[in-house]
Structure formats: structure tokens, C-alpha cells
Design a protein around this motif. Structure first.
Motif, mmCIF file in Angstrom:
data_model
loop_
_atom_site.group_PDB
_atom_site.id
_atom_site.type_symbol
_atom_site.label_atom_id
_atom_site.label_comp_id
_atom_site.label_asym_id
_atom_site.label_seq_id
_atom_site.Cartn_x
_atom_site.Cartn_y
_atom_site.Cartn_z
ATOM 1 N N VAL A 59 108.604 -95.182 -72.034
ATOM 2 C CA VAL A 59 109.731 -94.584 -72.748
ATOM 3 C C VAL A 59 109.759 -95.048 -74.194
ATOM 4 C CG1 VAL A 59 112.246 -94.353 -72.797
ATOM 5 C CG2 VAL A 59 111.053 -94.418 -70.597
ATOM 6 N N VAL A 60 109.509 -96.337 -74.402
ATOM 7 C CA VAL A 60 109.645 -96.917 -75.741
ATOM 8 C C VAL A 60 108.362 -96.863 -76.555
ATOM 9 C CG1 VAL A 60 111.481 -98.445 -74.965
ATOM 10 C CG2 VAL A 60 109.124 -99.267 -74.933
ATOM 11 N N ALA A 61 107.205 -96.751 -75.901
ATOM 12 C CA ALA A 61 105.926 -96.843 -76.626
ATOM 13 C C ALA A 61 105.814 -95.865 -77.788
ATOM 14 C CB ALA A 61 104.762 -96.660 -75.655
ATOM 15 N N GLU B 196 109.131 -87.256 -65.837
ATOM 16 C CA GLU B 196 109.956 -86.418 -66.706
ATOM 17 C C GLU B 196 109.615 -86.560 -68.190
ATOM 18 O OE1 GLU B 196 112.576 -90.102 -65.792
ATOM 19 O OE2 GLU B 196 111.007 -88.901 -64.832
ATOM 20 N N LEU B 197 108.742 -87.505 -68.536
ATOM 21 C CA LEU B 197 108.344 -87.666 -69.937
ATOM 22 C C LEU B 197 107.396 -86.540 -70.359
ATOM 23 C CD1 LEU B 197 107.739 -91.520 -70.168
ATOM 24 C CD2 LEU B 197 109.757 -90.229 -70.892
ATOM 25 N N PRO B 198 107.298 -86.272 -71.657
ATOM 26 C CA PRO B 198 106.341 -85.252 -72.120
ATOM 27 C C PRO B 198 104.918 -85.616 -71.716
ATOM 28 C CG PRO B 198 107.860 -85.870 -73.882
ATOM 29 C CD PRO B 198 108.089 -86.843 -72.766
ATOM 30 N N PRO B 199 104.026 -84.639 -71.651
ATOM 31 C CA PRO B 199 102.638 -84.920 -71.259
ATOM 32 C C PRO B 199 101.992 -85.962 -72.168
ATOM 33 C CG PRO B 199 103.043 -82.556 -71.262
ATOM 34 C CD PRO B 199 104.254 -83.198 -71.884
ATOM 35 N N LEU B 200 101.058 -86.708 -71.603
ATOM 36 C CA LEU B 200 100.305 -87.688 -72.375
ATOM 37 C C LEU B 200 99.462 -86.999 -73.442
ATOM 38 C CD1 LEU B 200 99.057 -90.030 -69.519
ATOM 39 C CD2 LEU B 200 100.361 -90.785 -71.510
ATOM 40 N N ARG C 253 96.317 -87.999 -76.634
ATOM 41 C CA ARG C 253 95.221 -88.935 -76.906
ATOM 42 C C ARG C 253 95.686 -90.178 -77.650
ATOM 43 N NH1 ARG C 253 89.792 -88.857 -76.655
ATOM 44 N NH2 ARG C 253 88.653 -90.215 -78.080
ATOM 45 N N ASN C 254 96.798 -90.095 -78.375
ATOM 46 C CA ASN C 254 97.257 -91.255 -79.128
ATOM 47 C C ASN C 254 98.109 -92.200 -78.294
ATOM 48 O OD1 ASN C 254 99.575 -89.783 -78.905
ATOM 49 N ND2 ASN C 254 100.073 -89.738 -81.089
ATOM 50 N N ALA C 255 98.102 -92.046 -76.974
ATOM 51 C CA ALA C 255 98.794 -93.006 -76.107
ATOM 52 C C ALA C 255 98.187 -94.390 -76.313
ATOM 53 C CB ALA C 255 98.666 -92.587 -74.645
ATOM 54 N N PRO C 256 98.994 -95.457 -76.190
ATOM 55 C CA PRO C 256 98.444 -96.805 -76.391
ATOM 56 C C PRO C 256 97.465 -97.185 -75.287
ATOM 57 C CG PRO C 256 100.698 -96.901 -75.550
ATOM 58 C CD PRO C 256 100.429 -95.466 -75.876
ATOM 59 N N ALA C 257 96.575 -98.113 -75.613
ATOM 60 C CA ALA C 257 95.667 -98.643 -74.596
ATOM 61 C C ALA C 257 96.483 -99.172 -73.420
ATOM 62 C CB ALA C 257 94.806 -99.752 -75.199
ATOM 63 N N PHE C 258 96.028 -98.875 -72.217
ATOM 64 C CA PHE C 258 96.813 -99.238 -71.030
ATOM 65 C C PHE C 258 95.983 -100.052 -70.054
ATOM 66 C CE2 PHE C 258 98.497 -98.421 -66.734
ATOM 67 C CZ PHE C 258 99.781 -98.924 -66.907
ATOM 68 N N GLN C 259 96.489 -101.244 -69.731
ATOM 69 C CA GLN C 259 95.939 -102.088 -68.676
ATOM 70 C C GLN C 259 96.878 -102.021 -67.481
ATOM 71 O OE1 GLN C 259 93.164 -104.715 -68.045
ATOM 72 N NE2 GLN C 259 94.125 -104.000 -66.155
ATOM 73 N N GLY C 260 96.426 -101.379 -66.408
ATOM 74 C CA GLY C 260 97.251 -101.236 -65.226
ATOM 75 C C GLY C 260 96.834 -102.186 -64.120
ATOM 76 N N PHE C 261 97.794 -102.497 -63.258
ATOM 77 C CA PHE C 261 97.544 -103.316 -62.078
ATOM 78 C C PHE C 261 98.248 -102.701 -60.882
ATOM 79 C CE2 PHE C 261 97.315 -106.546 -65.490
ATOM 80 C CZ PHE C 261 96.061 -107.072 -65.237
ATOM 81 N N PHE D 50 96.985 -94.922 -59.644
ATOM 82 C CA PHE D 50 95.711 -94.212 -59.767
ATOM 83 C C PHE D 50 95.909 -92.853 -60.436
ATOM 84 C CE2 PHE D 50 93.866 -97.444 -57.150
ATOM 85 C CZ PHE D 50 92.507 -97.388 -57.449
ATOM 86 N N ALA D 51 97.041 -92.205 -60.181
ATOM 87 C CA ALA D 51 97.326 -90.934 -60.839
ATOM 88 C C ALA D 51 97.473 -91.130 -62.344
ATOM 89 C CB ALA D 51 98.586 -90.307 -60.247
ATOM 90 N N LEU D 52 98.129 -92.215 -62.747
ATOM 91 C CA LEU D 52 98.265 -92.512 -64.170
ATOM 92 C C LEU D 52 96.909 -92.798 -64.789
ATOM 93 C CD1 LEU D 52 99.767 -93.167 -66.776
ATOM 94 C CD2 LEU D 52 100.312 -95.425 -65.818
ATOM 95 N N ASP D 53 96.072 -93.556 -64.099
ATOM 96 C CA ASP D 53 94.740 -93.870 -64.610
ATOM 97 C C ASP D 53 93.943 -92.591 -64.832
ATOM 98 O OD1 ASP D 53 92.872 -96.177 -65.169
ATOM 99 O OD2 ASP D 53 91.664 -95.099 -63.695
ATOM 100 N N ALA D 54 94.044 -91.648 -63.903
ATOM 101 C CA ALA D 54 93.334 -90.380 -64.038
ATOM 102 C C ALA D 54 93.888 -89.569 -65.207
ATOM 103 C CB ALA D 54 93.434 -89.582 -62.739
ATOM 104 N N ALA D 55 95.201 -89.599 -65.395
ATOM 105 C CA ALA D 55 95.809 -88.862 -66.507
ATOM 106 C C ALA D 55 95.359 -89.430 -67.843
ATOM 107 C CB ALA D 55 97.329 -88.907 -66.392
ATOM 108 N N LEU D 56 95.273 -90.760 -67.936
ATOM 109 C CA LEU D 56 94.801 -91.386 -69.172
ATOM 110 C C LEU D 56 93.338 -91.040 -69.431
ATOM 111 C CD1 LEU D 56 96.561 -94.826 -68.693
ATOM 112 C CD2 LEU D 56 97.058 -93.186 -70.510
ATOM 113 N N ALA D 57 92.542 -90.982 -68.362
ATOM 114 C CA ALA D 57 91.147 -90.567 -68.517
ATOM 115 C C ALA D 57 91.075 -89.146 -69.049
ATOM 116 C CB ALA D 57 90.420 -90.672 -67.180
#
Length: 400
Positions: free
Chosen positions: A132-134, A152-156, A158-166, A178-185
Motif C-alpha cells: 500500500v505504501v511502497a 484490490e490494489l492496481p496491477p503491478l 515494472r517499477n515495483a520495488p525489489a521484493f524478497q518474499g518468505f 507463490f502467486a505474488l512471485d509469479a506476478a512479479l516475474a
């Protein structure tokens, strides 16, 4: 669940005060100057200066010292400043965490650091708040554990920040990570997803060291940090060694592909890419991908079953007559708890983890989310009745 107050109150000014480098600082509780009701735990490494990266941690229960200490050794080794909020919260009005972050963001001007290298960390609900804040804060990266990006946020982009997920293998938010990881890819932004054996919570301490190192690698790639050839080689060796130790062919393929992505442009990855391509075409990976797709479909069907049970369990009045809560044995039958318990002990780790995730979700709903909802409606009988279901579905590891 997600209350989205306006973010206009955020001050985006990032003027740094001039402080001379000095000794290491480790403090348990400091009140922020802008909002004394907001406090944080602090770590400043020895001789930290204007090139130091900064990590702001937002724990879902405000465990400031504990979460700072998860990362303190890695921060000491890599020269990171850490500020960890006492007031951040999940599963409540999101304005609570936004206020905490606003105060720490302003407070960070007290500590010389690299304004181009500010990172946010959150877990579960606070991990969702990061997204929300990024866009408003223009941070260099996000560290999110056990909580994905709100739909509910707008679509991702390319300028999304680097993301380290766990995520944990038995984390009930495993699939959404895993869905978020695929969306970032899909949009091409730097991303990494590490999976641990546990459930819903922060990752193991050693994973934080890998996360800070990964952010440093991304900074080297982007030119925000000088390249360190020895460090790059050490991290590449660690990455490939971990990938080779994956528990099955699909996990080895995923981790090797991640290594290729992480080090593209930092060193030669041609040989590793050849291995990744060959493994992707193997019969073992094809079989395991098919199995995982089936397990994911099973989990989606179970979500519909759970929703049907929840609707029936919550039916307080029928034709004007108040109804008692469903008996425990009926809830256990409708939710197939005995079957899930059996599958949770399966010798196949993917089958077992899938069942463990479903049990963990039912447990979280029965132990926390649903009782709060029924209490808010004045339906205390159903809130109390959920206690037996929570006990019957308690996972072995309850990390949060």
C-alpha cells in the motif's frame, strides 16, 4: 478486512541530519520525535555513515526487540541500520500500522543513511501493508513474509520495488506468496521467494542474512552500491549449493532458476542456465508440476467447502428462531478434518504440506478471525464454540 485510509499524511521529505560516525548502538525503546506515542527498537552498526542501508520492520504484533534481533547479526555484518516498531499491528485498522510507519519514516532522518536504499519489512497483515505504501515512499525494496499483495490494489508494474518474499511449507498463505512471485516475474521486477519448513510467521534467522545479502546484490546491479566480485562469487556459490539441496526435482529447478535470475548481469550464468533448461524438460519436473497443480486445485475446492461451512455455522436465526452453534462433530465432518489429519502425515512432503496448510487455515479462522467477528456481532455462543474446533485443528507449528 483491509481498511484503506488515505496516505496523504505521509511526509516524503527525507532530509538527513549530519551525525558523525560512531560506536554501535543497540536500544530497546526510543520514542519518535514526531509522535512520542510511537516507539521503536534500534540497531545502528559501528561507524554507520551516509552509505548505510536502512531497514524498517513492522511486526504484526509490535514485537520490536524480537524482530530487530532476528536480523541484527546480518545487519551488523552487512552494515545495515534497523528500526523496528513497537506499535505496528495486523488484523486491525490499517491506520494503526500506517501511523507507526509514518513516525519511523520521519524519525529515520536522525540517522545518516543512504536515502536510495531504504527497505520495509512486514509479516502477514503488515506484509500486505507494504504494498500500500511502497508507491508513495519509493523504497528500494520490500521484505514480506507470509502475506501477499492485496488484490484490490492496481496491477503491478515494472517499477515495483525489489521484493524478497518468505513463506513456510505449511503457511496458510503459501499459495498467495507463490502467486505474488509469479506476478512479479510477469512484470520483470527483481523478486525472490524463499521457502522454509515452518508455518505462518517470520522466516528462520539465517534467512534474514540471505535477504540482506540479496538486497545488496540488487543494489550492486542497479549501481546504488559498488560491485564486490568476491561477495558476488560467495553468494553465487551459496545460492547454487542451496539449490542443489532442494528436496525434489521441482524445488531444485525453481531454486536454480532463481539463482540464474539473481546473478544475471553480475556474473556468467550460462552453464547454470543450461542445467535449468534441461531440468525443466525432465520427466520428474513435469510429474511434480502436474501434482502441484492438482494440489492447488484441491486447495481451491477446499476453500469453497470452508466457505459453505462458515455460512452454515454462522446462521444464527432460521425463520426467526435462534439456532445453537453446529456441534463440533458436525463441523469436523463438514471440514473433513480426519482426512486432512491423515494427509498431513503423508510420506510425500508436498501432499503433507498441502493438508497442513488447510488445517492451519481452519485453525487460524477458528482460533482468531471468526471468534472476533462473532463477538463483534454479539454472538458469543458461536465465538465460544469455535474454541473446540481451534483445538481440534491446531497445527504442530504455530509460528505467529
Amino acid at each position: 478486512m483491509w481498511n484503506r485510509p488515505a496516505l496523504a499524511f505521509f511526509s516524503l521529505a527525507f532530509a538527513l541530519t549530519a551525525h558523525a560516525a560512531g560506536p554501535e548502538r543497540v536500544e530497546a525503546r526510543i520514542a519518535t520525535a514526531a509522535d512520542p506515542a510511537q516507539q521503536y527498537a534500534l540497531f545502528v552498526p559501528k561507524d554507520a555513515g551516509a552509505n548505510a542501508p536502512l531497514l524498517i520492520v513492522l511486526d504484526p504484533r509490535g514485537r520490536a526487540v524480537a524482530t530487530r534481533d532476528f536480523v541484527i547479526e546480518a545487519a551488523r555484518a552487512r552494515g545495515w541500520i534497523v528500526m523496528s516498531s513497537w506499535q505496528s499491528r495486523s488484523d486491525t485498522d490499517e491506520a494503526v500500522t500506517l501511523r507507526a510507519l509514518d513516525a519511523l519514516w520521519k524519525e529515520s532522518a536522525r540517522y545518516p543513511h543512504d536515502a536510495r536504499r531504504v527497505y520495509l519489512a512486514g509479516m502477514s497483515g503488515t506484509a500486505k501493508t507494504l504494498w500500500v505504501v511502497a508507491p508513495k515512499l519509493h523504497v528500494a525494496g520490500l521484505l514480506g513474509s507470509a502475506g501477499g499483495r492485496p488484490p484490490e490494489l492496481p496491477p503491478l508494474t515494472r517499477n515495483a520495488p525489489a521484493f524478497q518474499g518468505f513463506t513456510g511449507m505449511s503457511d496458510f498463505n503459501h499459495r498467495e506468496m507463490f502467486a505474488l512471485d509469479a506476478a512479479l516475474a510477469g512484470v520483470g521486477t527483481p523478486h525472490r521467494l524463499d521457502v522454509s519448513p515452518g508455518g505462518h510467521g517470520w522466516p528462520p534467522v539465517e534467512a534474514f542474512a540471505d535477504a540482506l545479502a540479496w538486497f545488496d546484490l540488487q543494489a550492486m546491479r542497479s549501481g546504488r552500491m559498488p560491485r564486490d566480485a568476491a561477495f558476488i562469487e560467495q553468494r553465487f556459490s551459496a545460492c547454487t549449493t542451496a539449490a542443489d539441496a532442494g528436496f525434489d526435482a521441482l524445488e531444485r529447478w525453481r531454486l536454480q532458476a532463481q539463482c540464474v535470475r539473481d546473478f544475471e548481469g553480475l556474473r556468467d550464468v550460462a552453464a547454470l542456465r543450461t542445467n535449468v533448461d534441461a531440468l525443466e524438460k525432465s520427466s520428474d519436473v513435469a510429474r511434480l508440476r502436474s501434482q502441484d497443480d492438482k494440489l492447488a486445485a484441491d486447495e481451491r475446492r477446499y476453500a469453497r467447502r470452508f466457505d459453505a461451512w462458515r455460512e452454515r455455522f454462522g446462521r444464527r436465526f432460521v425463520e426467526g428462531l435462534e439456532q445453537p452453534p453446529l456441534p463440533l462433530n458436525e463441523s469436523l465432518r463438514q471440514l473433513q478434518i480426519a482426512t486432512l489429519r491423515k494427509r498431513a502425515a503423508d510420506a510425500d512432503p508436498r501432499v503433507a504440506a498441502s493438508a497442513q496448510r488447510l488445517l492451519a487455515w481452519v485453525h487460524a479462522a477458528a482460533a482468531f478471525y471468526l471468534p472476533a467477528q462473532f463477538d463483534a456481532k454479539g454472538d458469543h455462543n458461536r465465538a465460544v464454540a469455535l474454541g473446540d474446533l481451534a483445538e481440534a485443528t491446531a497445527p504442530v507449528d504455530d509460528a505467529e
